[in-house]
Structures are given as C-alpha cells and as structure tokens.
Design a protein around this motif. Structure first.
Motif: not given
Length: 138
Positions: A48-61, A66-79
C-alpha cells in the motif's frame, strides 16, 4: 487447501527502516514471491501507498466523517498483504516467518473463509452476485 492472508503491519519506525533499504527490500520481496510461486502457494500480493496519503472514513450514528490519514492514535499500520493457498494454518505461519521484514514489523496471519462458509442466500450476497453478473464479472 485454504487461503490465508499474511498482513504486513509496521510502525512509523519500521516503515522508515524499510524505506531506507527499499531496493534491497524489493529484491528480497520478489525472491520471496518467486519462492511462494515455485511452491505453488502464491495467490496474490500487494503493498500500500504511504498512510499519510490516505483517508479514513469513520462511521458514526450520523453521516460518515472523512479525515486525512493515517489513523490518528494507531501505533501499527497495515502496509500490504500476501495471499496464499496452503494446507494449514501452520504452513501459513511458516511462510509468514519467511516474509522479508525489518525489526519492529509484524505479520498477522488470518484465514480467508471459503465460499461454502459464507451465507450465500443472504440478500447482501445476492445483490453482489447480480452486480457481478450484470457487469460480466462472474
């Protein structure tokens, strides 16, 4: 035979170490894929491309956010991943031990359920099958 996905997970530090030796990593990764292919277990692999170039779609009620990547507090990234067709989880683990990786990386091994394990008669899968058929993808 069963399919297993070897999911590459890294940290900012391990990703930086990999990028510092990217030519060597690409060479050893190609050799690893060739070994899997020769053994008859290789199905697919993608990075996968650099996580900083991605976005996250967060589902709520409410509406998805949609926020810019990578994943906020995540310490590990899917590569990326390798998809194998092997006889057992133990065989998948043996291949995972051979993945070219830098210190700090992890490989998660997960089985991909077969079609006979998925509720084929559900409305969701019926719609997906109809879509594939109407687009010549069956």
């Amino acid at each position: 035979m069963a399919q297993y996905m070897l999911i590459m997970r890294g940290t900012d530090e391990s990703n930086a170490a990999m990028m510092a030796n990217i030519d060597e990593m690409m060479t050893t990764t190609r050799q690893f894929i060739e070994a899997m292919d020769k053994a008859g277990v290789y199905v697919a692999a993608e990075g996968l491309d650099d996580p900083a170039l991605g976005v996250v779609v967060h589902f709520t009620d409410e509406a998805p956010i949609v926020t810019d990547g990578p994943y906020g507090e995540t310490k590990e990234l899917f590569g990326g991943y390798f998809l194998l067709d092997v006889a057992s989880k133990e065989e998948a683990v043996e291949w995972a031990k051979r993945v070219p990786a830098v210190p700090g990386s992890k490989i998660e091994v997960r089985r991909v359920p077969g079609e006979d394990e998925v509720p084929q008669d559900s409305a969701k899968f019926g719609k997906a099958d109809a879509y594939r058929e109407s687009n010549g993808q069956s």
